[in-house]
Design a protein around this motif. Structure first.
Motif, PDB file in Angstrom:
ATOM      1  N   LEU A 221     -15.896 -10.035 -66.995  1.00 24.29           N
ATOM      2  CA  LEU A 221     -16.936  -9.710 -66.019  1.00 24.29           C
ATOM      3  C   LEU A 221     -18.296 -10.229 -66.475  1.00 24.29           C
ATOM      4  O   LEU A 221     -19.336  -9.820 -65.971  1.00 24.29           O
ATOM      5  CB  LEU A 221     -17.015  -8.198 -65.808  1.00 24.29           C
ATOM      6  CG  LEU A 221     -15.858  -7.595 -65.025  1.00 24.29           C
ATOM      7  CD1 LEU A 221     -15.844  -6.090 -65.184  1.00 24.29           C
ATOM      8  CD2 LEU A 221     -15.960  -7.967 -63.565  1.00 24.29           C
ATOM      9  N   GLY A 222     -18.290 -11.107 -67.456  1.00 28.41           N
ATOM     10  CA  GLY A 222     -19.555 -11.694 -67.890  1.00 28.41           C
ATOM     11  C   GLY A 222     -20.318 -10.827 -68.873  1.00 28.41           C
ATOM     12  O   GLY A 222     -21.534 -10.954 -69.000  1.00 28.41           O
ATOM     13  N   ALA A 223     -19.612  -9.949 -69.579  1.00 27.62           N
ATOM     14  CA  ALA A 223     -20.295  -9.077 -70.528  1.00 27.62           C
ATOM     15  C   ALA A 223     -20.717  -9.862 -71.770  1.00 27.62           C
ATOM     16  O   ALA A 223     -20.037 -10.798 -72.171  1.00 27.62           O
ATOM     17  CB  ALA A 223     -19.381  -7.931 -70.950  1.00 27.62           C
ATOM     18  N   THR A 224     -21.830  -9.464 -72.357  1.00 24.32           N
ATOM     19  CA  THR A 224     -22.156  -9.931 -73.695  1.00 24.32           C
ATOM     20  C   THR A 224     -21.490  -8.961 -74.663  1.00 24.32           C
ATOM     21  O   THR A 224     -20.969  -7.927 -74.246  1.00 24.32           O
ATOM     22  CB  THR A 224     -23.674  -9.911 -73.932  1.00 24.32           C
ATOM     23  OG1 THR A 224     -24.118  -8.560 -73.823  1.00 24.32           O
ATOM     24  CG2 THR A 224     -24.393 -10.757 -72.906  1.00 24.32           C
ATOM     25  N   THR A 227     -23.205  -5.504 -74.353  1.00 26.48           N
ATOM     26  CA  THR A 227     -22.886  -4.684 -73.178  1.00 26.48           C
ATOM     27  C   THR A 227     -21.428  -4.242 -73.214  1.00 26.48           C
ATOM     28  O   THR A 227     -21.095  -3.145 -72.786  1.00 26.48           O
ATOM     29  CB  THR A 227     -23.188  -5.434 -71.874  1.00 26.48           C
ATOM     30  OG1 THR A 227     -22.479  -6.665 -71.862  1.00 26.48           O
ATOM     31  CG2 THR A 227     -24.672  -5.703 -71.717  1.00 26.48           C
TER      32      THR A 227
ATOM     33  N   GLY B 140     -19.642  -4.630 -63.505  1.00 23.59           N
ATOM     34  CA  GLY B 140     -20.021  -6.010 -63.833  1.00 23.59           C
ATOM     35  C   GLY B 140     -21.524  -6.219 -63.849  1.00 23.59           C
ATOM     36  O   GLY B 140     -22.044  -6.976 -64.656  1.00 23.59           O
ATOM     37  N   LYS B 142     -23.772  -4.066 -64.713  1.00 25.02           N
ATOM     38  CA  LYS B 142     -24.284  -3.524 -65.956  1.00 25.02           C
ATOM     39  C   LYS B 142     -23.891  -4.423 -67.131  1.00 25.02           C
ATOM     40  O   LYS B 142     -24.710  -4.744 -67.984  1.00 25.02           O
ATOM     41  CB  LYS B 142     -23.701  -2.120 -66.157  1.00 25.02           C
ATOM     42  CG  LYS B 142     -24.663  -1.132 -66.773  1.00 25.02           C
ATOM     43  CD  LYS B 142     -24.182   0.284 -66.544  1.00 25.02           C
ATOM     44  CE  LYS B 142     -23.719   0.926 -67.828  1.00 25.02           C
ATOM     45  NZ  LYS B 142     -22.973   2.161 -67.601  1.00 25.02           N
ATOM     46  N   LEU B 143     -22.625  -4.840 -67.129  1.00 24.88           N
ATOM     47  CA  LEU B 143     -22.121  -5.636 -68.251  1.00 24.88           C
ATOM     48  C   LEU B 143     -22.829  -6.984 -68.346  1.00 24.88           C
ATOM     49  O   LEU B 143     -23.096  -7.474 -69.427  1.00 24.88           O
ATOM     50  CB  LEU B 143     -20.613  -5.841 -68.101  1.00 24.88           C
ATOM     51  CG  LEU B 143     -19.765  -4.611 -68.411  1.00 24.88           C
ATOM     52  CD1 LEU B 143     -18.359  -4.777 -67.878  1.00 24.88           C
ATOM     53  CD2 LEU B 143     -19.719  -4.374 -69.913  1.00 24.88           C
ATOM     54  N   ALA B 144     -23.100  -7.591 -67.185  1.00 21.56           N
ATOM     55  CA  ALA B 144     -23.744  -8.902 -67.200  1.00 21.56           C
ATOM     56  C   ALA B 144     -25.259  -8.782 -67.075  1.00 21.56           C
ATOM     57  O   ALA B 144     -25.948  -9.789 -66.968  1.00 21.56           O
ATOM     58  CB  ALA B 144     -23.182  -9.765 -66.084  1.00 21.56           C
ATOM     59  N   ARG B 191     -13.824  -4.873 -58.590  1.00 21.80           N
ATOM     60  CA  ARG B 191     -14.758  -4.952 -59.706  1.00 21.80           C
ATOM     61  C   ARG B 191     -15.152  -6.406 -59.979  1.00 21.80           C
ATOM     62  O   ARG B 191     -16.313  -6.713 -60.236  1.00 21.80           O
ATOM     63  CB  ARG B 191     -14.072  -4.356 -60.939  1.00 21.80           C
ATOM     64  CG  ARG B 191     -14.877  -4.338 -62.184  1.00 21.80           C
ATOM     65  CD  ARG B 191     -14.134  -3.607 -63.271  1.00 21.80           C
ATOM     66  NE  ARG B 191     -12.949  -4.343 -63.716  1.00 21.80           N
ATOM     67  CZ  ARG B 191     -12.115  -3.907 -64.647  1.00 21.80           C
ATOM     68  NH1 ARG B 191     -12.296  -2.733 -65.199  1.00 21.80           N
ATOM     69  NH2 ARG B 191     -11.085  -4.627 -65.013  1.00 21.80           N
ATOM     70  N   SER B 192     -14.152  -7.320 -59.896  1.00 25.82           N
ATOM     71  CA  SER B 192     -14.514  -8.714 -60.179  1.00 25.82           C
ATOM     72  C   SER B 192     -15.280  -9.336 -59.010  1.00 25.82           C
ATOM     73  O   SER B 192     -16.010 -10.301 -59.211  1.00 25.82           O
ATOM     74  CB  SER B 192     -13.288  -9.538 -60.549  1.00 25.82           C
ATOM     75  OG  SER B 192     -12.222  -9.246 -59.712  1.00 25.82           O
ATOM     76  N   VAL B 195     -19.573  -9.194 -58.927  1.00 25.85           N
ATOM     77  CA  VAL B 195     -20.494 -10.158 -59.535  1.00 25.85           C
ATOM     78  C   VAL B 195     -20.466 -11.490 -58.786  1.00 25.85           C
ATOM     79  O   VAL B 195     -21.044 -12.473 -59.243  1.00 25.85           O
ATOM     80  CB  VAL B 195     -20.191 -10.371 -61.036  1.00 25.85           C
ATOM     81  CG1 VAL B 195     -20.461  -9.106 -61.816  1.00 25.85           C
ATOM     82  CG2 VAL B 195     -18.764 -10.824 -61.247  1.00 25.85           C
TER      83      VAL B 195
END
Lengths: 330, 286
Positions: A221-224, A227, B140, B142-144, B191-192, B195
């Motif tokens: 999901l593009g997390a670093t 995160t 996503g 938050k994560l990205a 969820r995917s 983003v």
């Protein structure tokens, strides 16, 4: 006809489900039960011993044993006890104060270290650091005490003065007279260093168990890494971190020699952590045990019993916390 | 003509006819960019060469199915497309993967941005158990570390597109783990989507699900392919025939996996050019 109706109407009671284990399995079961029970038995025997030795002191002194802060025995020429005052109030406070300082400093460092080892360190660095930390866990506490006394004390004193200078308006950072040596602050820092290995390795093991599919889901999901750690690893590991911290707390509360080396034993309740006065229960026992008569030894056993109960309460509280808050991220 | 007819007879009627029913999209009919291109992709785990020289185009707005027996490298291949391959410590790669003409492995590329554009749904549903259904969908962001002003609308639209809105709209505050397996997988799809990826990779998304849930996910795929490029690995040839516009057949003969043949799905299932593809889709092995 009646038969058929009986069969339709009667719901049978559930049967008892039994099995007869094989002989070898029975023997093995006995052996492992023995192993499992031995820790319980040993712990019980220690508690029993402490109670038998110490209970009459607790009866005599009553509640003042944990509220009073004096430790005096007056004997006549025949070594008979004429008068005695036993109170571990100051030591109880010292025990908790130094342990809390240790947790406050040691746990964040441990968590960061464990995160580094689990998600950032590569190959050889990781192997090297992990074995180093294991070595540190097995290091004799006396050596930590020596190091704390001869090497660490000077710089810690300097920090203590700085904190006192700039944060002195906060009550716990005040000092009645400028004595910064051998303070709960310094003892707490030495304890923090001593609990880092255990808390780090427990946290690291929990982090390593984080389900890979969740980590991958976060990265997809593009997390670093940061995160991902916040969203996946910390919620999963929360319970384990609390558990590790409590083991560290147990070690910090029970530590004897290291605290004895870097902390002044003073019989007065001291909450001012930068001030050089305190002591904990274990170091009190060490200090007094060598020259104590039979009666005083019993009093020391009573102090030990209190420490034992304190540890027990803390551990139960930790279990409760883990069960209450630790499960959610799983 | 007559030869092709004969060939068609040799096929199990079902797969070919299923594939024929699926109206195939032509590349370039959708204004979604140039899509994804793999150029000479090789992959290794340690010294083991697992994928050899795969060149494959995924036109924007189409659904491509990757089929083949276990161990043929198709899952490895799909993971090279959004750089999840390098997640395994010993993994190595050669070749290029281009998104809108730009190599996603180019030096200086921020891999997290690549994964934002190329989303992924995994074999096993993996919602975050510490989050509620709603938080899962928006995780996503938050994560990205993305900012969105109207997250309520985004939440609803993602769940609608994933075909889950009606089932969960009254329980957005419940934990993600409280859903059934099929619902969890659609939650992962939602969820995917949050983003807004250009490409969605699906690695056997239905292999852990019952037929009913599988059907729902296939509907979702059809719906999503209007707006994005989808690449799906599947063991189920019926599924490939039902959902995909293009099919690529992978095979490994004790060596690294190869892409044997690719083409429009109806052609792969009715008139494959390669004998090995024919053997596989007619069920002679695999």
């Amino acid at each position: 006809m009646a038969l058929l109706e009986d069969r339709v109407n009667s719901v049978p009671a559930p049967r008892e489900l039994t099995t007869k284990p094989r002989r070898s399995d029975q023997i093995f079961r006995f052996v492992v039960t023995l192993g499992g029970m031995s820790s319980l038995v040993i712990l019980g025997l220690i508690a029993l011993f402490l109670s038998i030795k110490g209970i009459h002191i607790l009866n005599e002194k009553g509640f003042s044993f944990i509220t009073e802060s004096r430790w005096e025995v007056v004997t006549d020429e025949n070594q008979e006890v004429i008068q005695s005052t036993f109170g571990i109030g100051a030591m109880l406070v010292g025990t908790m104060l130094t342990a809390v300082i240790a947790l406050f400093v040691g746990v964040p460092i441990s968590i960061l270290g464990a995160l580094y080892l689990s998600f950032y360190a590569s190959g050889r660095v990781k192997t090297f650091l992990v074995s180093l930390i294991d070595l540190m866990a097995a290091f004799p506490s006396l050596l930590f005490g020596f190091w704390g006394f001869f090497v660490f004390m000077d710089s810690a004193e300097y920090w203590a003065k700085l904190i006192n200078k700039y944060l002195g308006f906060i009550p716990i950072f005040q000092v009645p007279t400028p004595i910064f040596e051998r303070s709960p602050f310094i003892a707490g820092l030495v304890l923090a260093i001593m609990i880092i290995p255990i808390v780090t390795s427990i946290s690291r093991e929990i982090f390593a168990q984080t389900p890979l599919d969740r980590i991958q889901a976060a990265f997809a999901l593009g997390a670093t890494r940061l995160t991902m750690i916040r969203a996946v690893v910390i919620p999963y590991g929360r319970g384990g971190i609390v558990g590790g911290a409590m083991l560290g707390l147990g070690r910090a509360m029970g530590e004897t020699v290291a605290v004895y080396t870097v902390l002044n034993v003073v019989y007065a309740v001291n909450w001012q952590m930068l001030f050089g006065a305190g002591g904990n229960i274990a170091s009190l026992i060490l200090l007094k045990f060598g020259e104590a008569g039979a009666y005083e030894v019993d009093a020391l056993m009573a102090a030990g019993l209190i420490l034992f109960l304190l540890t027990l309460v803390v551990n139960f509280a930790a279990d409760f916390l883990v069960n209450r808050f630790g499960k959610r991220g799983r | 003509m007559s030869e092709e007819n004969q060939n068609q007879k040799a096929m199990p009627a079902s797969l070919a006819s299923v594939a024929a029913k699926h109206a195939q999209k032509q590349p370039g009919t959708n204004p979604l960019g140039t899509g994804l291109e793999a150029r000479g992709v090789h992959a290794w785990f340690g010294t083991k060469h697992v994928l050899s020289d795969v060149t494959l185009d995924f036109a924007a707005g189409t659904v491509t199915a990757l089929i083949g027996p276990s161990g043929c490298g198709k899952s490895t291949f799909i993971r090279t497309l959004n750089r999840m391959h390098e997640f395994i410590p010993t993994a190595a790669l050669a070749g290029e993967v281009r998104l809108d003409g730009k190599d996603i492995y180019a030096p200086g590329t921020d891999v997290t941005k690549i994964r934002l554009k190329i989303g992924m749904v995994f074999q096993k549903p993996n919602p975050f158990p510490s989050m509620t259904i709603g938080e899962n969908v928006l995780s996503g962001l938050k994560l990205a570390e993305l900012k969105r002003s109207n997250t309520d609308d985004l939440l609803e639209s993602c769940l609608v597109r994933a075909g889950l809105w009606n089932e969960v709209k009254d329980r957005l505050k419940e934990q993600g783990g409280s859903l059934s397996g099929g619902q969890q997988q659609r939650l992962c799809i939602a969820r995917s989507l949050a983003v807004e990826p250009q490409v969605l990779l699906m690695d056997e998304p239905c292999s852990a699900l019952d037929p009913g849930s599988t059907f729902r996910i296939e509907e979702t795929i059809a719906e999503l392919s209007q707006t994005m490029t989808i690449i799906i690995v599947t063991h189920n040839m019926q599924q490939a025939a039902r959902v995909s516009d293009y099919t690529a057949f992978f095979l490994s003969n004790d060596g690294p996996g190869l892409m044997v043949e690719t083409g429009p799905t109806s052609q792969i299932f009715s008139a494959p050019r390669d004998k090995r593809t024919e053997d596989y889709v007619t069920g002679r092995f695999g």
